[in-house]
Design a protein around this motif. Structure first.
Motif, mmCIF file in Angstrom:
data_model
loop_
_atom_site.group_PDB
_atom_site.id
_atom_site.type_symbol
_atom_site.label_atom_id
_atom_site.label_comp_id
_atom_site.label_asym_id
_atom_site.label_seq_id
_atom_site.Cartn_x
_atom_site.Cartn_y
_atom_site.Cartn_z
ATOM 1 N N CYS A 229 0.842 -1.181 0.000
ATOM 2 C CA CYS A 229 0.000 0.000 0.000
ATOM 3 C C CYS A 229 0.888 1.245 0.000
ATOM 4 O O CYS A 229 1.949 1.263 0.637
ATOM 5 C CB CYS A 229 -0.873 -0.020 1.249
ATOM 6 N N ASN A 230 0.452 2.266 -0.714
ATOM 7 C CA ASN A 230 1.192 3.527 -0.786
ATOM 8 C C ASN A 230 0.208 4.678 -0.615
ATOM 9 O O ASN A 230 -0.915 4.610 -1.128
ATOM 10 C CB ASN A 230 1.917 3.635 -2.120
ATOM 11 N N ALA A 231 0.621 5.710 0.084
ATOM 12 C CA ALA A 231 -0.238 6.882 0.240
ATOM 13 C C ALA A 231 0.615 8.146 0.300
ATOM 14 O O ALA A 231 1.689 8.142 0.921
ATOM 15 C CB ALA A 231 -1.076 6.765 1.501
ATOM 16 N N HIS A 232 0.127 9.189 -0.341
ATOM 17 C CA HIS A 232 0.766 10.501 -0.266
ATOM 18 C C HIS A 232 -0.010 11.312 0.763
ATOM 19 O O HIS A 232 -1.185 11.634 0.546
ATOM 20 C CB HIS A 232 0.778 11.169 -1.628
ATOM 21 N N ILE A 233 0.662 11.610 1.864
ATOM 22 C CA ILE A 233 -0.008 12.154 3.035
ATOM 23 C C ILE A 233 0.603 13.488 3.435
ATOM 24 O O ILE A 233 1.834 13.622 3.501
ATOM 25 C CB ILE A 233 0.094 11.157 4.210
ATOM 26 N N ARG A 234 -0.292 14.428 3.692
ATOM 27 C CA ARG A 234 0.151 15.694 4.270
ATOM 28 C C ARG A 234 0.029 15.586 5.792
ATOM 29 O O ARG A 234 -1.064 15.326 6.309
ATOM 30 C CB ARG A 234 -0.700 16.856 3.769
ATOM 31 N N VAL A 235 1.148 15.781 6.471
ATOM 32 C CA VAL A 235 1.106 15.787 7.935
ATOM 33 C C VAL A 235 0.895 17.203 8.453
ATOM 34 O O VAL A 235 0.660 17.408 9.643
ATOM 35 C CB VAL A 235 2.377 15.168 8.528
ATOM 36 N N SER A 236 0.999 18.169 7.566
ATOM 37 C CA SER A 236 0.681 19.564 7.851
ATOM 38 C C SER A 236 0.275 20.178 6.518
ATOM 39 O O SER A 236 0.446 19.537 5.474
ATOM 40 C CB SER A 236 1.876 20.294 8.452
ATOM 41 N N PRO A 237 -0.231 21.410 6.497
ATOM 42 C CA PRO A 237 -0.614 22.008 5.202
ATOM 43 C C PRO A 237 0.548 22.123 4.219
ATOM 44 O O PRO A 237 0.312 22.279 3.021
ATOM 45 C CB PRO A 237 -1.143 23.390 5.608
ATOM 46 N N TYR A 238 1.789 22.091 4.713
ATOM 47 C CA TYR A 238 2.938 22.373 3.844
ATOM 48 C C TYR A 238 3.884 21.195 3.674
ATOM 49 O O TYR A 238 4.871 21.304 2.945
ATOM 50 C CB TYR A 238 3.714 23.567 4.408
ATOM 51 N N VAL A 239 3.598 20.073 4.319
ATOM 52 C CA VAL A 239 4.518 18.948 4.254
ATOM 53 C C VAL A 239 3.783 17.708 3.777
ATOM 54 O O VAL A 239 2.852 17.225 4.435
ATOM 55 C CB VAL A 239 5.158 18.657 5.637
ATOM 56 N N GLU A 240 4.211 17.171 2.632
ATOM 57 C CA GLU A 240 3.628 15.946 2.081
ATOM 58 C C GLU A 240 4.722 14.929 1.831
ATOM 59 O O GLU A 240 5.762 15.243 1.255
ATOM 60 C CB GLU A 240 2.881 16.225 0.775
ATOM 61 N N ASN A 241 4.483 13.702 2.265
ATOM 62 C CA ASN A 241 5.437 12.614 2.070
ATOM 63 C C ASN A 241 4.712 11.379 1.544
ATOM 64 O O ASN A 241 3.499 11.243 1.697
ATOM 65 C CB ASN A 241 6.138 12.257 3.390
ATOM 66 N N ALA A 242 5.486 10.500 0.960
ATOM 67 C CA ALA A 242 4.961 9.205 0.527
ATOM 68 C C ALA A 242 5.255 8.165 1.598
ATOM 69 O O ALA A 242 6.385 8.106 2.112
ATOM 70 C CB ALA A 242 5.593 8.788 -0.791
ATOM 71 N N TYR A 243 4.241 7.377 1.920
ATOM 72 C CA TYR A 243 4.386 6.341 2.940
ATOM 73 C C TYR A 243 4.030 4.987 2.334
ATOM 74 O O TYR A 243 3.205 4.900 1.409
ATOM 75 C CB TYR A 243 3.463 6.633 4.122
ATOM 76 N N TRP A 244 4.654 3.946 2.900
ATOM 77 C CA TRP A 244 4.443 2.582 2.428
ATOM 78 C C TRP A 244 3.996 1.682 3.567
ATOM 79 O O TRP A 244 4.425 1.845 4.717
ATOM 80 C CB TRP A 244 5.732 2.011 1.842
ATOM 81 N N GLY A 245 3.156 0.713 3.227
ATOM 82 C CA GLY A 245 2.832 -0.335 4.164
ATOM 83 C C GLY A 245 3.933 -1.378 4.196
ATOM 84 O O GLY A 245 4.900 -1.314 3.438
ATOM 85 N N GLN A 246 3.744 -2.367 5.053
ATOM 86 C CA GLN A 246 4.773 -3.386 5.245
ATOM 87 C C GLN A 246 4.714 -4.484 4.191
ATOM 88 O O GLN A 246 5.650 -5.266 4.060
ATOM 89 C CB GLN A 246 4.635 -4.017 6.646
#
Length: 120
Positions: free
Chosen positions: A95-112
């Motif tokens: 699984c992959n998701a592009h997530i904003r942890v704040s209005p100005y910071v977005e990162n790509a995250y992966w599942g295991q």
């Protein structure tokens, strides 16, 4: 801390179905794209399907008309319904998701990753 937790993999016979789920947890501001990738032994990781926050989807040619990606924005969860499975679908699915942890910071995250094995 943001985490993606996958579930739903397993062993199935050719022609069968599986449904994968991926839930996002942690402190997040918003989620844009969510998707599924897969990697078979000795192969590169490849895109299977992606869904945008508005519901637009895109699929790899090899899974069109067999797999369906969907998401529940209220639950921060993405699903992959896999029908008419073939042995060549055997892989670890991520699984992959592009997530904003704040209005100005977005990162790509992966599942295991979750193993899907299709027997002939």
């Amino acid at each position: 801390q943001v985490q993606l937790v996958e579930s739903g993999g397993g062993l199935v016979q050719a022609g069968g179905s599986l449904r994968l789920s991926c839930a996002v947890s942690g402190s997040i501001f918003s989620i844009s794209t969510m998707g599924w990738y897969r990697q078979a032994p000795a192969n590169q990781r490849e895109l299977v399907a992606v869904i945008w926050s508005g519901g637009l989807t895109n699929y790899a040619d090899s899974v069109k008309r067999r797999f369906t990606i969907s998401r529940d924005n209220a639950k921060n969860t993405v699903y992959l319904q896999m029908n008419s499975l073939k042995p060549e679908d055997t892989a670890v699915y991520y699984c992959n998701a592009h997530i904003r942890v704040s209005p100005y910071v977005e990162n790509a995250y992966w599942g295991q990753g979750t193993q899907v094995t299709v027997s002939s």
